[in-house]
Write an enzyme that holds these catalytic residues in place. Structure first.
Site, mmCIF file in Angstrom:
data_model
loop_
_atom_site.group_PDB
_atom_site.id
_atom_site.type_symbol
_atom_site.label_atom_id
_atom_site.label_comp_id
_atom_site.label_asym_id
_atom_site.label_seq_id
_atom_site.Cartn_x
_atom_site.Cartn_y
_atom_site.Cartn_z
ATOM 1 N N ASP A 1 5.579 -36.043 -25.051
ATOM 2 C CA ASP A 1 6.083 -34.997 -24.156
ATOM 3 C C ASP A 1 4.913 -34.345 -23.400
ATOM 4 O O ASP A 1 4.949 -34.199 -22.170
ATOM 5 C CB ASP A 1 6.852 -33.965 -24.998
ATOM 6 C CG ASP A 1 7.321 -32.778 -24.207
ATOM 7 O OD1 ASP A 1 8.349 -32.889 -23.530
ATOM 8 O OD2 ASP A 1 6.649 -31.717 -24.260
ATOM 9 N N VAL B 1 19.977 -26.608 -21.616
ATOM 10 C CA VAL B 1 19.505 -26.138 -20.307
ATOM 11 C C VAL B 1 20.683 -25.998 -19.333
ATOM 12 O O VAL B 1 20.799 -24.995 -18.614
ATOM 13 C CB VAL B 1 18.420 -27.074 -19.733
ATOM 14 C CG1 VAL B 1 17.912 -26.550 -18.390
ATOM 15 C CG2 VAL B 1 17.258 -27.215 -20.710
ATOM 16 N N LYS C 1 3.938 -34.406 -19.237
ATOM 17 C CA LYS C 1 3.658 -33.170 -18.495
ATOM 18 C C LYS C 1 2.240 -33.204 -17.909
ATOM 19 O O LYS C 1 2.023 -32.751 -16.774
ATOM 20 C CB LYS C 1 3.839 -31.957 -19.423
ATOM 21 C CG LYS C 1 5.305 -31.752 -19.836
ATOM 22 C CD LYS C 1 5.422 -30.751 -20.971
ATOM 23 C CE LYS C 1 6.863 -30.477 -21.344
ATOM 24 N NZ LYS C 1 6.985 -29.720 -22.607
ATOM 25 N N VAL D 1 7.654 -28.936 -16.376
ATOM 26 C CA VAL D 1 6.406 -28.611 -17.090
ATOM 27 C C VAL D 1 6.388 -27.108 -17.373
ATOM 28 O O VAL D 1 6.628 -26.298 -16.472
ATOM 29 C CB VAL D 1 5.156 -28.968 -16.246
ATOM 30 C CG1 VAL D 1 3.881 -28.632 -17.021
ATOM 31 C CG2 VAL D 1 5.164 -30.428 -15.841
HETATM 32 N N1 HSE Z 1 10.217 -30.343 -26.679
HETATM 33 C C1 HSE Z 1 9.566 -29.604 -25.659
HETATM 34 C C2 HSE Z 1 8.591 -28.609 -26.295
HETATM 35 C C3 HSE Z 1 10.619 -28.887 -24.844
HETATM 36 O O1 HSE Z 1 8.608 -28.449 -27.518
HETATM 37 O O2 HSE Z 1 7.777 -28.035 -25.599
HETATM 38 C C4 HSE Z 1 10.195 -28.510 -23.477
HETATM 39 O O3 HSE Z 1 9.768 -29.571 -22.692
#
Ligand code: HSE
Length: 395
Positions: free
Chosen positions: A196, A12, A200, A127
């Protein structure tokens, strides 16, 4: 000129640098001033970089430089990102981040410090990668009470599930391909176990309600147990399987949130969101339903959201743009066991359908497969948890 420092020159961070260099004229016009990358912090050496002199390994170079107004934290993880972010905000610098773990864990404190210091803590990229969703909730949809927000928030798991549906591959081989393509990490747990998507979901729920939602309070399941048999039956019944992060807010303001694989009707728009794409559905009391769709991960899509935040930060250097994210006085999470779902069930226990009620939809060599009527999670789990494999159906 407004000086910017980038913390972390990974996927990023290098994308942020690339976009700032690629589109300087339009960005200057939109920001109202030139955005100059004065420092890049990284522990690695980048001796071949055209601006190798701007790299530093010492964060104090950035913190103590009063000419740096905006810090872009794209290191990921909690430490040292938390200390770096907090000290930058305390010293009056705006911070922009893609770090969902940090926002979900310390968002309340960091947003408060930004407010006190009259700077900003922006996290559009945390997000949905490049999809605009944080600013729409905070600004464009501010007139609405948000009743529901849910969607596909993790690209890696969506890639795996799409592969399993399109090609009939197993979870293990779809995961191996996601790793080869660089979507899934060598340790894929954060994605495939739902962590993850959970963070979010917590961020979206916090913004939708204006009150901090602790990700530890969101029941979370991943996709490791989804089998090719589930895929076959789901397909036959008119569903796909997606990892869905969902939060529903009732009239009393209680939130029911869950991250889990769900059977999604092929008539739902979410069913056609494939590969690494993400999509977020939102229901507002005035707007009704809206869908936000796009690339939820990747270098330039994520960097696109980060750079937009940098531009907004440049336009509001000494003006805090309010984000409502209060600390709750008492828990306002609904009891997860009181949530109701229909369940897709596979079991070798032939008595289970009589115990739960429901309609048989097929059999395998050893199992019966059925769908229950809508029932409370606690009633379902108390009778069925140890006796079957199941997937909740998205209403
Ligand atoms: N590992 C996350 C995904 C990256 O696969 O969506 C973005 O947050």
């Amino acid at each position: 000129m407004i000086n910017v420092a980038i913390l972390g020159y990974g996927t990023v961070g290098s994308g942020v640098y690339e976009i700032l260099k690629k589109n300087p004229d339009t960005i200057t016009k939109k920001a109202g001033d030139i955005l100059n990358v004065k420092y890049i912090l990284d522990i690695r050496d980048f001796d071949d970089h055209p601006e190798k002199e701007i790299f530093t390994k010492d964060y104090n170079d950035i913190l103590q430089d009063n000419d740096v107004s905006i810090v872009v934290e794209v290191m990921g993880g909690l430490n040292p990102a938390y200390d770096f972010t907090k000290s930058a905000l305390m010293s009056g610098k705006t911070v922009v981040t893609s770090n969902k773990e940090l926002v979900a864990t310390h968002g309340t404190e960091l947003i408060t410090i930004a407010k006190e210091k009259n700077v900003n803590y922006f996290f559009e990229a945390s997000v949905g990668g490049g999809i605009p969703i944080i600013r729409p909730i905070n600004q464009c949809l501010a007139a609405n009470t948000i009743n529901k927000i849910y969607g596909i928030l993790n690209g890696t798991t969506n890639f795996i599930l799409t592969k399993m549906f399109a090609e009939g591959t197993s979870f293990e081989s779809a995961l191996a391909e996601a790793q080869e393509l660089g979507y899934a990490e060598r340790n894929p747990s954060a994605d495939v176990d739902g962590h993850d998507a959970c963070r979010k979901t917590a961020i979206l729920s916090s913004l939708a309600t204006g009150t901090f939602v602790d990700y530890n309070d969101i029941p979370t399941e991943g996709i490791r147990n989804i089998s090719t048999t589930d895929v076959l039956f789901a397909d036959k019944l008119g569903y796909v399987i997606k990892l869905i992060g969902a939060a529903e807010i009732d009239e009393a303001g209680k939130i029911s949130a869950i991250v889990a694989p769900r059977l999604v009707s092929k008539e739902s728009q979410l069913s056609s969101v494939n590969g690494v794409f993400n999509a977020i559905m939102l229901v507002g009391d005035s707007l009704g339903e809206a869908m936000f769709y796009g690339r939820g991960a990747g270098k330039l899509p994520t960097a696109s959201a980060v750079v937009a935040d940098v531009i907004d930060g440049a336009k509001h250097l000494h003006t805090n743009k309010w984000v409502i994210w209060d600390k709750p006085e008492e828990s306002f999470m609904a009891e997860p066991m009181d949530a109701t779902y229909k369940y897709f069930v596979r079991t070798t226990d032939k008595n289970l359908i009589a115990d739960l009620g429901g309609s048989e939809v097929g059999t395998t060599d050893e199992e019966i497969v059925f769908v229950t009527d809508e029932m409370k999670e606690k009633d379902f789990l108390s009778k069925a948890e140890e006796r079957c494999s199941f997937i909740r159906i998205l209403a």
